[in-house]
Design a protein around this motif. Structure first.
Motif, PDB file in Angstrom:
ATOM      1  N   UNK A 185      -5.114  -5.250 -17.411  1.00  0.00           N
ATOM      2  CA  UNK A 185      -4.401  -4.319 -16.970  1.00  0.00           C
ATOM      3  C   UNK A 185      -3.480  -4.684 -15.800  1.00  0.00           C
ATOM      4  N   UNK A 186      -1.985  -4.903 -16.052  1.00  0.00           N
ATOM      5  CA  UNK A 186      -1.312  -5.164 -14.834  1.00  0.00           C
ATOM      6  C   UNK A 186      -0.980  -4.228 -13.676  1.00  0.00           C
ATOM      7  N   UNK A 187      -0.794  -4.598 -12.619  1.00  0.00           N
ATOM      8  CA  UNK A 187      -0.650  -3.826 -11.391  1.00  0.00           C
ATOM      9  C   UNK A 187       0.971  -3.697 -11.298  1.00  0.00           C
ATOM     10  N   UNK A 188       1.478  -2.343 -12.075  1.00  0.00           N
ATOM     11  CA  UNK A 188       2.758  -2.597 -12.338  1.00  0.00           C
ATOM     12  C   UNK A 188       3.538  -1.836 -11.113  1.00  0.00           C
ATOM     13  N   UNK A 189       3.133  -0.840 -10.595  1.00  0.00           N
ATOM     14  CA  UNK A 189       3.849  -0.069  -9.503  1.00  0.00           C
ATOM     15  C   UNK A 189       3.053  -0.288  -8.254  1.00  0.00           C
ATOM     16  N   UNK A 190       3.305  -1.654  -7.848  1.00  0.00           N
ATOM     17  CA  UNK A 190       2.624  -1.961  -6.552  1.00  0.00           C
ATOM     18  C   UNK A 190       3.053  -1.343  -5.287  1.00  0.00           C
ATOM     19  N   UNK A 191       4.490  -1.206  -5.244  1.00  0.00           N
ATOM     20  CA  UNK A 191       4.971  -0.477  -4.103  1.00  0.00           C
ATOM     21  C   UNK A 191       4.286   0.923  -3.947  1.00  0.00           C
ATOM     22  N   UNK A 192       4.422   1.651  -4.670  1.00  0.00           N
ATOM     23  CA  UNK A 192       4.213   3.157  -4.756  1.00  0.00           C
ATOM     24  C   UNK A 192       2.437   3.214  -4.373  1.00  0.00           C
ATOM     25  N   UNK A 193       1.717   2.326  -5.224  1.00  0.00           N
ATOM     26  CA  UNK A 193       0.209   2.372  -5.454  1.00  0.00           C
ATOM     27  C   UNK A 193      -0.365   2.323  -3.830  1.00  0.00           C
ATOM     28  N   UNK A 245       3.675  -0.747   4.393  1.00  0.00           N
ATOM     29  CA  UNK A 245       4.210   0.263   5.534  1.00  0.00           C
ATOM     30  C   UNK A 245       5.205  -0.625   6.436  1.00  0.00           C
ATOM     31  N   UNK A 246       4.696  -2.240   6.617  1.00  0.00           N
ATOM     32  CA  UNK A 246       5.366  -3.028   7.236  1.00  0.00           C
ATOM     33  C   UNK A 246       6.877  -3.200   6.452  1.00  0.00           C
ATOM     34  N   UNK A 247       7.952  -3.078   7.088  1.00  0.00           N
ATOM     35  CA  UNK A 247       9.279  -3.110   6.235  1.00  0.00           C
ATOM     36  C   UNK A 247       9.680  -4.594   5.481  1.00  0.00           C
ATOM     37  N   UNK A 248       9.267  -5.485   6.316  1.00  0.00           N
ATOM     38  CA  UNK A 248       9.373  -7.122   5.768  1.00  0.00           C
ATOM     39  C   UNK A 248       8.462  -7.363   4.578  1.00  0.00           C
ATOM     40  N   UNK A 249       7.115  -6.756   4.779  1.00  0.00           N
ATOM     41  CA  UNK A 249       6.061  -6.797   3.694  1.00  0.00           C
ATOM     42  C   UNK A 249       6.418  -6.120   2.517  1.00  0.00           C
ATOM     43  N   UNK A 250       7.274  -5.005   2.806  1.00  0.00           N
ATOM     44  CA  UNK A 250       7.630  -4.054   1.661  1.00  0.00           C
ATOM     45  C   UNK A 250       8.567  -4.546   0.732  1.00  0.00           C
ATOM     46  N   UNK A 251       9.378  -5.134   1.440  1.00  0.00           N
ATOM     47  CA  UNK A 251      10.687  -6.080   0.824  1.00  0.00           C
ATOM     48  C   UNK A 251      10.096  -7.113   0.064  1.00  0.00           C
ATOM     49  N   UNK A 252       9.202  -8.044   0.539  1.00  0.00           N
ATOM     50  CA  UNK A 252       8.488  -8.969  -0.201  1.00  0.00           C
ATOM     51  C   UNK A 252       7.894  -8.444  -1.348  1.00  0.00           C
ATOM     52  N   UNK A 253       6.937  -7.202  -1.400  1.00  0.00           N
ATOM     53  CA  UNK A 253       6.265  -6.760  -2.373  1.00  0.00           C
ATOM     54  C   UNK A 253       7.341  -6.385  -3.638  1.00  0.00           C
ATOM     55  N   UNK A 254       8.360  -5.884  -3.335  1.00  0.00           N
ATOM     56  CA  UNK A 254       9.046  -5.158  -4.047  1.00  0.00           C
ATOM     57  C   UNK A 254       9.994  -6.312  -4.917  1.00  0.00           C
ATOM     58  N   UNK A 255       9.950  -7.390  -4.454  1.00  0.00           N
ATOM     59  CA  UNK A 255      10.541  -8.613  -5.073  1.00  0.00           C
ATOM     60  C   UNK A 255       9.744  -8.982  -6.211  1.00  0.00           C
ATOM     61  N   UNK A 256       8.497  -8.913  -6.112  1.00  0.00           N
ATOM     62  CA  UNK A 256       7.494  -9.418  -7.433  1.00  0.00           C
ATOM     63  C   UNK A 256       6.960  -8.176  -8.379  1.00  0.00           C
ATOM     64  N   UNK A 257       7.159  -6.783  -7.668  1.00  0.00           N
ATOM     65  CA  UNK A 257       6.810  -5.640  -8.612  1.00  0.00           C
ATOM     66  C   UNK A 257       7.195  -5.532  -9.939  1.00  0.00           C
ATOM     67  N   UNK A 265       7.468  -3.143 -11.746  1.00  0.00           N
ATOM     68  CA  UNK A 265       7.913  -1.792 -11.988  1.00  0.00           C
ATOM     69  C   UNK A 265       9.628  -1.819 -11.289  1.00  0.00           C
ATOM     70  N   UNK A 266       9.556  -2.319 -10.139  1.00  0.00           N
ATOM     71  CA  UNK A 266      10.758  -2.369  -9.429  1.00  0.00           C
ATOM     72  C   UNK A 266      11.777  -3.383  -9.760  1.00  0.00           C
TER      73      UNK A 266
END
Length: 86
Positions: free
Chosen positions: A12-20, A40-52, A54-55
């Motif tokens: 089961x992949x972790x697809x929607x990492x940011x929202x979850x 919640x940390x803006x820089x970490x959010x952007x880093x997470x979004x790069x490999x998410x 779903x995004x």
């Protein structure tokens, strides 16, 4: 070799990492902060979004068909949201 167990072992992949990760009430979220980052940390959010996955769905790319199921009674995801997002 293929065994009956390997046929029914799904990953089961972790697809929607940011929202979850933005829902700390989910039981595994606090543990996931250490592995994936704290969105919640803006820089970490952007880093997470790069490999998410779903995004990073691209327009006009022929992705293979997928069969997605879920349950309204799951405690590991937002009820119904994970499937409805698709």
């Amino acid at each position: 070799s293929i065994t009956p167990v390997s046929i029914f072992s799904l990953q089961v992949p972790f697809l929607d990492v940011c929202n979850t990760l933005l829902h700390p009430i989910l039981p595994l979220t606090a543990i996931d902060y250490e592995e994936f980052g704290f969105p919640v940390d803006h820089e970490e959010f952007l880093a997470i979004r790069k490999y998410s996955p779903y995004d990073n769905i691209q327009k006009d790319v022929p992705y293979p068909a997928v069969f997605v199921t879920s349950s309204f009674n799951t405690r590991y995801a937002l009820p119904g949201y994970s499937v409805a997002a698709f």
